[in-house]
Motif scaffolding. Sequence first.
Motif, mmCIF file in Angstrom:
data_model
loop_
_atom_site.group_PDB
_atom_site.id
_atom_site.type_symbol
_atom_site.label_atom_id
_atom_site.label_comp_id
_atom_site.label_asym_id
_atom_site.label_seq_id
_atom_site.Cartn_x
_atom_site.Cartn_y
_atom_site.Cartn_z
ATOM 1 N N UNK A 1 8.926 1.130 18.456
ATOM 2 C CA UNK A 1 9.363 0.397 17.267
ATOM 3 C C UNK A 1 8.336 -0.633 16.790
ATOM 4 N N UNK A 2 7.624 -1.263 17.721
ATOM 5 C CA UNK A 2 6.604 -2.230 17.307
ATOM 6 C C UNK A 2 5.455 -1.510 16.601
ATOM 7 N N UNK A 3 5.108 -0.338 17.087
ATOM 8 C CA UNK A 3 4.073 0.460 16.434
ATOM 9 C C UNK A 3 4.506 0.858 15.033
ATOM 10 N N UNK A 4 5.732 1.332 14.911
ATOM 11 C CA UNK A 4 6.250 1.717 13.591
ATOM 12 C C UNK A 4 6.223 0.522 12.651
ATOM 13 N N UNK A 5 6.706 -0.626 13.124
ATOM 14 C CA UNK A 5 6.723 -1.828 12.288
ATOM 15 C C UNK A 5 5.306 -2.213 11.870
ATOM 16 N N UNK A 6 4.378 -2.151 12.793
ATOM 17 C CA UNK A 6 2.994 -2.521 12.490
ATOM 18 C C UNK A 6 2.374 -1.543 11.493
ATOM 19 N N UNK A 7 2.648 -0.270 11.643
ATOM 20 C CA UNK A 7 2.128 0.729 10.704
ATOM 21 C C UNK A 7 2.718 0.503 9.312
ATOM 22 N N UNK A 8 4.015 0.258 9.253
ATOM 23 C CA UNK A 8 4.642 -0.007 7.957
ATOM 24 C C UNK A 8 4.053 -1.258 7.313
ATOM 25 N N UNK A 9 3.816 -2.278 8.134
ATOM 26 C CA UNK A 9 3.249 -3.520 7.601
ATOM 27 C C UNK A 9 1.822 -3.290 7.123
ATOM 28 N N UNK A 10 0.983 -2.693 7.970
ATOM 29 C CA UNK A 10 -0.433 -2.566 7.611
ATOM 30 C C UNK A 10 -0.681 -1.517 6.541
ATOM 31 N N UNK A 11 0.021 -0.411 6.593
ATOM 32 C CA UNK A 11 -0.238 0.651 5.614
ATOM 33 C C UNK A 11 0.556 0.470 4.323
ATOM 34 N N UNK A 12 1.808 0.101 4.432
ATOM 35 C CA UNK A 12 2.651 0.041 3.239
ATOM 36 C C UNK A 12 2.688 -1.364 2.649
ATOM 37 N N UNK A 13 3.135 -2.334 3.434
ATOM 38 C CA UNK A 13 3.277 -3.698 2.910
ATOM 39 C C UNK A 13 1.924 -4.273 2.494
ATOM 40 N N UNK A 14 0.923 -4.187 3.388
ATOM 41 C CA UNK A 14 -0.414 -4.669 3.022
ATOM 42 C C UNK A 14 -0.976 -3.866 1.850
ATOM 43 N N UNK A 15 -0.745 -2.557 1.865
ATOM 44 C CA UNK A 15 -1.243 -1.721 0.782
ATOM 45 C C UNK A 15 -0.685 -2.156 -0.570
ATOM 46 N N UNK A 16 0.617 -2.382 -0.626
ATOM 47 C CA UNK A 16 1.239 -2.828 -1.871
ATOM 48 C C UNK A 16 0.743 -4.224 -2.247
ATOM 49 N N UNK A 17 0.700 -5.127 -1.257
ATOM 50 C CA UNK A 17 0.220 -6.488 -1.525
ATOM 51 C C UNK A 17 -1.215 -6.515 -2.006
ATOM 52 N N UNK A 18 -2.069 -5.747 -1.344
ATOM 53 C CA UNK A 18 -3.483 -5.689 -1.732
ATOM 54 C C UNK A 18 -3.619 -5.048 -3.116
ATOM 55 N N UNK A 19 -2.864 -3.988 -3.349
ATOM 56 C CA UNK A 19 -2.942 -3.309 -4.656
ATOM 57 C C UNK A 19 -2.528 -4.249 -5.781
ATOM 58 N N UNK A 20 -1.439 -4.980 -5.600
ATOM 59 C CA UNK A 20 -0.990 -5.913 -6.642
ATOM 60 C C UNK A 20 -1.971 -7.073 -6.813
ATOM 61 N N UNK A 21 -2.489 -7.573 -5.703
ATOM 62 C CA UNK A 21 -3.465 -8.668 -5.772
ATOM 63 C C UNK A 21 -4.722 -8.206 -6.501
ATOM 64 N N UNK A 22 -5.228 -7.045 -6.101
ATOM 65 C CA UNK A 22 -6.420 -6.506 -6.758
ATOM 66 C C UNK A 22 -6.163 -6.243 -8.239
ATOM 67 N N UNK A 23 -4.995 -5.702 -8.552
ATOM 68 C CA UNK A 23 -4.663 -5.442 -9.958
ATOM 69 C C UNK A 23 -4.640 -6.748 -10.747
ATOM 70 N N UNK A 24 -4.133 -7.811 -10.119
ATOM 71 C CA UNK A 24 -4.100 -9.101 -10.791
ATOM 72 C C UNK A 24 -5.471 -9.731 -10.958
ATOM 73 N N UNK A 25 -6.395 -9.430 -10.054
ATOM 74 C CA UNK A 25 -7.732 -10.028 -10.095
ATOM 75 C C UNK A 25 -8.702 -9.253 -10.976
ATOM 76 N N UNK A 26 -8.412 -7.998 -11.236
ATOM 77 C CA UNK A 26 -9.344 -7.157 -11.988
ATOM 78 C C UNK A 26 -9.356 -7.527 -13.471
ATOM 79 N N UNK A 27 -10.532 -7.526 -14.039
ATOM 80 C CA UNK A 27 -10.653 -7.726 -15.482
ATOM 81 C C UNK A 27 -10.545 -6.388 -16.205
ATOM 82 N N UNK A 28 -10.694 -5.319 -15.434
ATOM 83 C CA UNK A 28 -10.579 -3.972 -15.998
ATOM 84 C C UNK A 28 -9.120 -3.715 -16.380
ATOM 85 N N UNK A 29 -8.873 -3.277 -17.582
ATOM 86 C CA UNK A 29 -7.504 -3.047 -18.032
ATOM 87 C C UNK A 29 -7.205 -1.580 -18.332
ATOM 88 N N UNK A 30 -8.226 -0.716 -18.303
ATOM 89 C CA UNK A 30 -7.967 0.708 -18.501
ATOM 90 C C UNK A 30 -7.281 1.219 -17.235
#
Length: 190
Positions: free
Chosen positions: A125-154
């Motif tokens: 369960x700790x492995x599953x939680x860590x995978x969900x956090x690093x792959x999904x939660x971090x992925x979504x957080x990083x994607x939204x952060x990067x989208x907010x920081x990008x000047x590219x709008x296309x």
Amino acid sequence: MFAALQILFPVFGLMLSGFLCGKRGVLGPTAASELNKFVVWLALPALLFDIMAKSSWSELYLPGFIATFSLTCAAVFALVLACGLLRGRHLADASIDALAASYPNTGYVGFPLCLLVFGSASRTPTTIATILVTCVLFGIGIALTEAGLQVERKPHRLAAKVLMSLLRNPLIVAPILGALFAATKLALPK
């Protein structure tokens, strides 16, 4: 009570030691940053790769745990993100706030505490939680952060830049590579 203290003392004692070393400047002014880089770029990715490379899909199939953990993290993330955006915060800032609020710290503290308290049965369960956090939660957080920081709008260029940021993140790449290695059925060298 004493048994719980015996379990928790080593982990929190190490944290206290690190805090005191930081306060006294024993390890230098950039120690916290450098230790964090070590954990994020080497130690935690290596642990995630190793765990995934040695796991089978049948071991990791716990649908009830996965659903409960995922929905809880997603609800906290969405609530904090929405509150931040409604308060007029920039998307990148609101995403960081949401990530911080929903991050359960499974990688840094979860593994040692769960192993100490629950033994080896907690590994899956700790492995599953860590995978969900690093792959999904971090992925979504990083994607939204990067989208907010990008000047590219296309949209297609923005998506490409965000995807490249995700593909350079070792906490996302390492467990995926570990899962691919496990699929080969090869054993990791000693």
